[in-house]
Design an enzyme around this catalytic site. Structure first.
Site, PDB file in Angstrom:
ATOM      1  CB  ILE A   1      -0.866  -0.172   1.224  1.00  0.00           C
ATOM      2  CG1 ILE A   1      -2.006  -1.230   1.232  1.00  0.00           C
ATOM      3  CG2 ILE A   1      -1.636   1.302   1.472  1.00  0.00           C
ATOM      4  CD1 ILE A   1      -2.693  -1.445   2.278  1.00  0.00           C
TER       5      ILE A   1
ATOM      6  CG  ASN B   1       1.386   2.523   4.575  1.00  0.00           C
ATOM      7  OD1 ASN B   1       0.109   2.100   4.686  1.00  0.00           O
ATOM      8  ND2 ASN B   1       2.437   1.535   4.176  1.00  0.00           N
TER       9      ASN B   1
ATOM     10  CB  SER C   1      -7.080  -2.034   9.475  1.00  0.00           C
ATOM     11  OG  SER C   1      -7.580  -3.049   9.101  1.00  0.00           O
TER      12      SER C   1
ATOM     13  CE1 TYR D   1      -2.727  -5.298  10.891  1.00  0.00           C
ATOM     14  CE2 TYR D   1      -5.177  -5.402  10.915  1.00  0.00           C
ATOM     15  CZ  TYR D   1      -3.913  -4.811  10.253  1.00  0.00           C
ATOM     16  OH  TYR D   1      -4.181  -4.015   9.137  1.00  0.00           O
TER      17      TYR D   1
ATOM     18  CE  LYS E   1      -3.080  -1.408  11.034  1.00  0.00           C
ATOM     19  NZ  LYS E   1      -2.097  -0.480  10.595  1.00  0.00           N
TER      20      LYS E   1
ATOM     21  CB  THR F   1      -0.354  -5.704  -0.090  1.00  0.00           C
ATOM     22  OG1 THR F   1      -0.510  -6.661   1.036  1.00  0.00           O
ATOM     23  CG2 THR F   1      -0.929  -4.558  -0.405  1.00  0.00           C
TER      24      THR F   1
HETATM   25  P1  NAD Z   1       3.024  -4.966   3.260  1.00  0.00           P
HETATM   26  O1  NAD Z   1       3.630  -6.190   4.264  1.00  0.00           O
HETATM   27  O2  NAD Z   1       3.250  -5.737   2.003  1.00  0.00           O
HETATM   28  O3  NAD Z   1       4.167  -3.892   3.298  1.00  0.00           O
HETATM   29  C1  NAD Z   1       4.324  -3.292   4.776  1.00  0.00           C
HETATM   30  C2  NAD Z   1       6.041  -2.553   4.620  1.00  0.00           C
HETATM   31  O4  NAD Z   1       6.142  -2.035   5.982  1.00  0.00           O
HETATM   32  C3  NAD Z   1       6.921  -3.458   4.225  1.00  0.00           C
HETATM   33  O5  NAD Z   1       7.676  -2.778   3.292  1.00  0.00           O
HETATM   34  C4  NAD Z   1       7.886  -3.839   5.619  1.00  0.00           C
HETATM   35  O6  NAD Z   1       9.407  -3.816   5.192  1.00  0.00           O
HETATM   36  C5  NAD Z   1       7.419  -2.321   6.112  1.00  0.00           C
HETATM   37  N1  NAD Z   1       7.618  -2.466   7.762  1.00  0.00           N
HETATM   38  C6  NAD Z   1       7.312  -3.542   8.448  1.00  0.00           C
HETATM   39  N2  NAD Z   1       7.814  -3.279   9.747  1.00  0.00           N
HETATM   40  C7  NAD Z   1       8.540  -1.789   9.607  1.00  0.00           C
HETATM   41  C8  NAD Z   1       9.085  -1.111  10.547  1.00  0.00           C
HETATM   42  N3  NAD Z   1       9.261  -1.679  12.114  1.00  0.00           N
HETATM   43  N4  NAD Z   1       9.829  -0.020  10.265  1.00  0.00           N
HETATM   44  C9  NAD Z   1       9.734   0.421   9.065  1.00  0.00           C
HETATM   45  N5  NAD Z   1       8.989  -0.371   8.143  1.00  0.00           N
HETATM   46  C10 NAD Z   1       8.403  -1.569   8.354  1.00  0.00           C
HETATM   47  O7  NAD Z   1       1.880  -4.519   4.047  1.00  0.00           O
HETATM   48  P2  NAD Z   1       0.538  -3.736   3.203  1.00  0.00           P
HETATM   49  O8  NAD Z   1      -0.316  -4.577   3.125  1.00  0.00           O
HETATM   50  O9  NAD Z   1       1.026  -2.957   2.276  1.00  0.00           O
HETATM   51  O10 NAD Z   1       0.162  -2.899   4.863  1.00  0.00           O
HETATM   52  C11 NAD Z   1       0.651  -1.710   4.959  1.00  0.00           C
HETATM   53  C12 NAD Z   1      -0.196  -0.977   5.933  1.00  0.00           C
HETATM   54  O11 NAD Z   1      -1.628  -1.277   5.438  1.00  0.00           O
HETATM   55  C13 NAD Z   1      -0.264  -1.846   7.446  1.00  0.00           C
HETATM   56  O12 NAD Z   1      -0.196  -1.017   8.330  1.00  0.00           O
HETATM   57  C14 NAD Z   1      -1.387  -2.604   7.430  1.00  0.00           C
HETATM   58  O13 NAD Z   1      -1.867  -3.027   8.562  1.00  0.00           O
HETATM   59  C15 NAD Z   1      -2.463  -1.883   6.465  1.00  0.00           C
HETATM   60  N6  NAD Z   1      -3.645  -2.363   6.092  1.00  0.00           N
HETATM   61  C16 NAD Z   1      -3.458  -3.508   5.101  1.00  0.00           C
HETATM   62  C17 NAD Z   1      -4.415  -4.140   4.714  1.00  0.00           C
HETATM   63  C18 NAD Z   1      -4.126  -5.362   3.727  1.00  0.00           C
HETATM   64  O14 NAD Z   1      -5.107  -6.270   3.491  1.00  0.00           O
HETATM   65  N7  NAD Z   1      -3.121  -5.500   3.108  1.00  0.00           N
HETATM   66  C19 NAD Z   1      -5.608  -4.033   5.163  1.00  0.00           C
HETATM   67  C20 NAD Z   1      -5.777  -2.899   6.165  1.00  0.00           C
HETATM   68  C21 NAD Z   1      -4.793  -2.276   6.494  1.00  0.00           C
END
Ligand code: NAD
Length: 258
Positions: free
Chosen positions: A23, A96, A148, A163, A167, A198
């Site tokens: 994202i 994010n 989320s 989680y 959130k 993702t």
């Molecule tokens: P992802 O796992 O594809 O990407 C997350 C990124 O965050 C990765 O590049 C990782 O290296 C980085 N990261 C993790 N821990 C870290 C830290 N301590 N410091 C710096 N960087 C760090 O995840 P995504 O699906 O792109 O999710 C992004 C955000 O969206 C998150 O907060 C997630 O909770 C939220 N979200 C995701 C979804 C979904 O279904 N994918 C739904 C709702 C919310």
């Protein structure tokens, strides 16, 4: 000037955490396409550098990569200092980065609970307040937090109590900062995505088999795409959203409507 022109981010500078992939990578590209210079902030610096190069090549904007663990106060302070020094200021940011630990509550260790709260909630406090202090002292800014739909509902069938709680905390933190800074020019909003395709969802061996179940429960019958979150973030970062603060935007295909 027409509305599309007014929504552009030309001249603005911002950073996105967890932007090496998923994202964050998607919203980072959208901010750059809209004219902003940006920093790709992530723990995974190799992937962040690749992403920065890719977005700079596609958009012609200045895009830098910064290694940062968002749970470290020293790292976040150094990251914000670097953004300001290298991009020449800070107008918006997207907090994010996040992880999801899928362990049943009665099997979850306290260390696992704390890790999820640290990465998803404490990090947002650090990012927002450190970026916010700069913005408060330099004419204002806009902060976007990724919450989320799990802040609003309890996902099934997978267990993820930490989680969900983290959130929900992001949304109340967002609203609290919005109120504290409402008269000081710093706006704070959150987005609450539903299931998005993702690495977090598609590459987890534990979550992959659950996708059919999620799609069955989803009113639209499918996962969202990261691209479907871009325009709201560009809107929130820019100057057509100046009366929007303390809001949470559910981008979940109506998942939380029932
Ligand atoms: P992802 O796992 O594809 O990407 C997350 C990124 O965050 C990765 O590049 C990782 O290296 C980085 N990261 C993790 N821990 C870290 C830290 N301590 N410091 C710096 N960087 C760090 O995840 P995504 O699906 O792109 O999710 C992004 C955000 O969206 C998150 O907060 C997630 O909770 C939220 N979200 C995701 C979804 C979904 O279904 N994918 C739904 C709702 C919310």
């Amino acid at each position: 000037m027409g509305i599309i022109e007014k929504m552009r981010l030309d001249g603005k500078k911002g950073f996105i955490t967890g932007a090496a992939r998923g994202i964050g990578k998607c919203t980072a590209k959208a901010f750059a396409e809209a004219g902003a210079d940006i920093a790709i902030v992530d723990l995974d610096i190799a992937e962040a550098e690749k992403t920065a190069k890719e977005i700079a090549g596609a958009t012609g904007r200045k895009v830098i990569a910064i290694k940062c663990d968002v749970t470290s106060e020293a790292d976040v302070q150094a990251m914000v200092d670097k953004v300001v020094a290298e991009l020449g200021g800070l107008d918006f940011c997207h907090a994010n980065a996040g992880i999801c630990i899928n362990v049943a509550a009665d099997e979850m260790s306290y260390a696992q609970w704390k890790k999820n709260i640290d990465v998803n909630l404490n990090s947002v406090f650090l990012t927002d307040t450190i970026a916010g202090k700069y913005m408060l002292a330099h004419g204002g800014g806009s902060i976007i937090n990724t919450a989320s739909m799990s802040a609003h509902i309890v996902n099934v069938p997978q267990p993820q109590c930490a989680y969900n709680a983290s959130k929900a905390g992001v949304i109340q933190l967002t609203k609290s900062l919005a109120i504290e800074w409402a008269k000081k020019g710093v706006r704070v909003n959150s987005i609450s995505p539903g299931y998005i395709g993702t690495d977090l969802t598609l590459s987890s061996e534990f979550l992959k088999p659950l996708i059919a179940k999620w799609n069955e429960l989803a009113p639209m019958g499918r996962l969202g795409k990261p691209e479907e979150l871009e325009s709201i973030c560009v809107y929130l970062a820019g100057d057509t959203s100046t009366f929007t603060t303390g809001a949470d935007f559910c981008l979940d295909g109506a998942f939380t409507c029932f």
